[in-house]
Write a protein that holds these residues in place. Structure first.
Motif, PDB file in Angstrom:
ATOM      1  N   MET A 107      -3.017  -7.876  -0.111  1.00  0.00           N
ATOM      2  CA  MET A 107      -4.313  -7.401  -0.640  1.00  0.00           C
ATOM      3  C   MET A 107      -4.670  -6.052  -0.026  1.00  0.00           C
ATOM      4  O   MET A 107      -5.254  -5.195  -0.679  1.00  0.00           O
ATOM      5  CB  MET A 107      -5.413  -8.419  -0.338  1.00  0.00           C
ATOM      6  N   ALA A 108      -4.313  -5.877   1.232  1.00  0.00           N
ATOM      7  CA  ALA A 108      -4.655  -4.635   1.924  1.00  0.00           C
ATOM      8  C   ALA A 108      -3.816  -3.452   1.434  1.00  0.00           C
ATOM      9  O   ALA A 108      -4.270  -2.313   1.458  1.00  0.00           O
ATOM     10  CB  ALA A 108      -4.470  -4.808   3.430  1.00  0.00           C
ATOM     11  N   LEU A 109      -2.590  -3.730   0.959  1.00  0.00           N
ATOM     12  CA  LEU A 109      -1.679  -2.616   0.656  1.00  0.00           C
ATOM     13  C   LEU A 109      -1.395  -2.382  -0.824  1.00  0.00           C
ATOM     14  O   LEU A 109      -1.015  -1.274  -1.213  1.00  0.00           O
ATOM     15  CB  LEU A 109      -0.327  -2.839   1.364  1.00  0.00           C
ATOM     16  N   ASP A 114       1.584  -1.406  -8.410  1.00  0.00           N
ATOM     17  CA  ASP A 114       2.503  -1.080  -7.309  1.00  0.00           C
ATOM     18  C   ASP A 114       3.686  -2.045  -7.322  1.00  0.00           C
ATOM     19  O   ASP A 114       3.527  -3.236  -7.636  1.00  0.00           O
ATOM     20  CB  ASP A 114       1.795  -1.217  -5.949  1.00  0.00           C
ATOM     21  N   GLU A 115       4.838  -1.524  -6.959  1.00  0.00           N
ATOM     22  CA  GLU A 115       6.039  -2.373  -6.934  1.00  0.00           C
ATOM     23  C   GLU A 115       6.349  -2.850  -5.514  1.00  0.00           C
ATOM     24  O   GLU A 115       6.251  -2.068  -4.558  1.00  0.00           O
ATOM     25  CB  GLU A 115       7.231  -1.599  -7.507  1.00  0.00           C
ATOM     26  N   VAL A 116       6.711  -4.117  -5.422  1.00  0.00           N
ATOM     27  CA  VAL A 116       7.101  -4.691  -4.134  1.00  0.00           C
ATOM     28  C   VAL A 116       8.538  -5.179  -4.261  1.00  0.00           C
ATOM     29  O   VAL A 116       8.850  -5.985  -5.150  1.00  0.00           O
ATOM     30  CB  VAL A 116       6.183  -5.868  -3.739  1.00  0.00           C
ATOM     31  N   VAL A 133      -1.900 -10.493  -6.477  1.00  0.00           N
ATOM     32  CA  VAL A 133      -2.687  -9.319  -6.064  1.00  0.00           C
ATOM     33  C   VAL A 133      -2.491  -8.145  -7.038  1.00  0.00           C
ATOM     34  O   VAL A 133      -2.945  -7.036  -6.775  1.00  0.00           O
ATOM     35  CB  VAL A 133      -2.367  -8.868  -4.616  1.00  0.00           C
ATOM     36  N   GLY A 134      -1.797  -8.402  -8.141  1.00  0.00           N
ATOM     37  CA  GLY A 134      -1.643  -7.369  -9.170  1.00  0.00           C
ATOM     38  C   GLY A 134      -0.393  -6.511  -9.009  1.00  0.00           C
ATOM     39  O   GLY A 134      -0.172  -5.573  -9.772  1.00  0.00           O
ATOM     40  N   GLY A 135       0.420  -6.828  -8.018  1.00  0.00           N
ATOM     41  CA  GLY A 135       1.655  -6.061  -7.814  1.00  0.00           C
ATOM     42  C   GLY A 135       2.762  -6.552  -8.738  1.00  0.00           C
ATOM     43  O   GLY A 135       2.641  -7.588  -9.394  1.00  0.00           O
ATOM     44  N   ILE A 253      -4.199  -0.798   9.013  1.00  0.00           N
ATOM     45  CA  ILE A 253      -3.911  -1.978   8.183  1.00  0.00           C
ATOM     46  C   ILE A 253      -4.603  -3.207   8.766  1.00  0.00           C
ATOM     47  O   ILE A 253      -5.192  -4.014   8.036  1.00  0.00           O
ATOM     48  CB  ILE A 253      -2.380  -2.207   8.043  1.00  0.00           C
ATOM     49  N   ALA A 254      -4.585  -3.337  10.093  1.00  0.00           N
ATOM     50  CA  ALA A 254      -5.217  -4.502  10.728  1.00  0.00           C
ATOM     51  C   ALA A 254      -6.710  -4.533  10.411  1.00  0.00           C
ATOM     52  O   ALA A 254      -7.288  -5.597  10.148  1.00  0.00           O
ATOM     53  CB  ALA A 254      -4.985  -4.468  12.233  1.00  0.00           C
TER      54      ALA A 254
END
Ligand code: PMP
Ligand code: GLU
Length: 392
Positions: A107-109, A114-116, A133-135, A253-254
């Motif tokens: 969720m943060a990134l 976006d592709e993972v 998360v939409g990736g 990120i944290a």
């Protein structure tokens, strides 16, 4: 009526199969359960004692979104002592299980589109988490000859201008393979060259039977900068139901993870956090003993499986799974969708053994068995697998 997010999301195979097994057991049907990756050990007593103390000392109020300071300090010490990585306290966030840490990180990134990158075979929930998360998961075929470990060449071929993150699981569920430093370095360099983050799920890190494991963040300052390390207590301290995992990453990120978590769940249960504190500070011997037992079971499982005709498998170096190639038996089955699902269905119905179809991990020619179950169950399950295969 339901959100479009759910259109392509399938339920977790591992959780579904084990729920079905429990239902069958409750009906009095005897099942050998080699399906779920859940330690058969109980949570060590000092960890349970810390939780009980927390209850009676009224340590049961809201606390920091990123987790108890005492627990984060214990994690910081663990990462320094065992993995040789120095993290600040505000770079560590405790969540409700590694699953939750992974989802928070995604969720943060990840923005929609976006592709993972996800090397096959992958743990069953990664693909669905990415989609939620939409990736877009980009699956990479890896080679059996390389124990299904990703190479930098394979990675390079999958990178596009939408690639945001590489998700890697080391040691691997379902194969038990472990990457060496030599194997990791070119992968990390490729990610650095292409501005790609790494999510390194190291939940099985303590359960290993070789010295070759290296946490990606320990490789260099640059590696640490782009990597979110995921770990937790479910597997190493037999604490699945306590729901305790954590992430270690850059401050930025944290902070994002902590903000997301603060709104969604506040923080994991404080009682579980005190138990995790107890596990990390007081239960080293118990955790080592569990690994010794897993290693003996691994040796026994591998020895029995190597005598079964028409299968082969990846020799596990860590975790508590064996990923078995059943492709040679394919023409013995009638199936419409998935061969591995049909194989597991018949094995359960005819031989009363529950295992997980490889399709759950993206490879349909395989099945996964666990050896985090009693050794007699593991032996019985493999004996029945041999009989099933001979009967075909
Ligand atoms: N990562 C992997 C690779 C796993 O196998 C599991 C299974 N539980 C998890 C994460 C999630 O662990 P947790 O129980 O801490 O959520
Ligand atoms: N991770 C374990 C498995 O693969 C537990 C079940 C789950 O969380 O998926 O079996």
């Amino acid at each position: 009526m339901l959100s479009k997010k759910l259109d392509n999301i399938t339920p977790s195979y591992t959780i579904e199969i084990s729920t079905k097994v429990n239902e069958l057991k409750n009906q009095g049907i005897d099942i050998v359960n080699l399906s779920i990756g859940e330690p058969d050990f109980f949570t060590p007593v000092p960890a349970k004692d810390r939780a009980i103390e927390a209850i009676y000392e009224n340590k049961t109020k809201y606390d920091a979104a990123s987790g108890l300071k005492e627990l984060r300090k214990a994690i910081q010490y663990k990462l320094m002592k065992e993995n040789n990585i120095n993290y600040e306290l505000d770079e560590i966030v405790v969540s409700s299980g590694a699953k939750h840490s992974i989802t928070n990180t995604l969720m943060a990134l990840i923005d929609p589109g976006d592709e993972v990158i996800l090397p096959k075979p992958f743990w069953v929930s990664y693909s669905e988490m990415i989609k939620m998360v939409g990736g877009t998961p980009i699956y990479i075929e890896t080679c059996k000859e390389n124990d299904f470990k990703l190479t930098s060449e394979e990675l390079k071929n999958a990178i596009s201008n939408k690639t945001k993150l590489l998700l890697i699981n080391n040691p691997s569920n379902p194969t038990g393979a472990i990457y060496s430093e030599k194997e990791l370095l070119p992968i990390v360099n490729t990610c650095l060259d292409n501005d790609i983050y790494i999510l390194s799920d190291e939940i099985y890190e303590r359960i290993r039977y070789t010295d070759s494991f290296k946490s990606i963040s320990s490789l260099s300052e640059d590696a640490k900068r782009i990597t979110v390390t995921i770990n937790g207590l479910s597997k190493s301290a037999a604490m699945t139901g306590w729901r305790l995992g954590y992430s270690a990453s850059s401050k930025e990120i944290a902070k994002a993870i902590s903000t997301i978590q603060g709104h969604l769940v506040s923080h994991p249960s404080t009682i579980s956090q005190w138990a995790a504190y107890g596990a990390l500070t007081l239960c080293q011997d118990e955790m080592k003993e569990m690994v010794n037992v897993y290693e003996n079971r691994r040796d026994r499982a591998v020895s029995l499986l190597s005598k079964v005709d028409n299968i082969s498998f990846i020799n596990p170096q860590g975790a508590f799974y064996v990923f078995i190639d059943i492709s040679a038996l394919k023409d013995k089955f009638d199936y419409s969708d998935s061969y591995s699902v049909e194989f597991c269905k018949r094995f359960l119905e005819e031989y009363r053994v529950a295992i997980v179809p490889g399709i759950a991990f993206g490879i349909d020619d395989y099945v996964r068995i666990v050896y985090c179950a009693d050794i007699n169950e593991v032996e019985e399950g493999i004996k029945r697998l041999d009989k099933f295969i001979q009967s075909l």
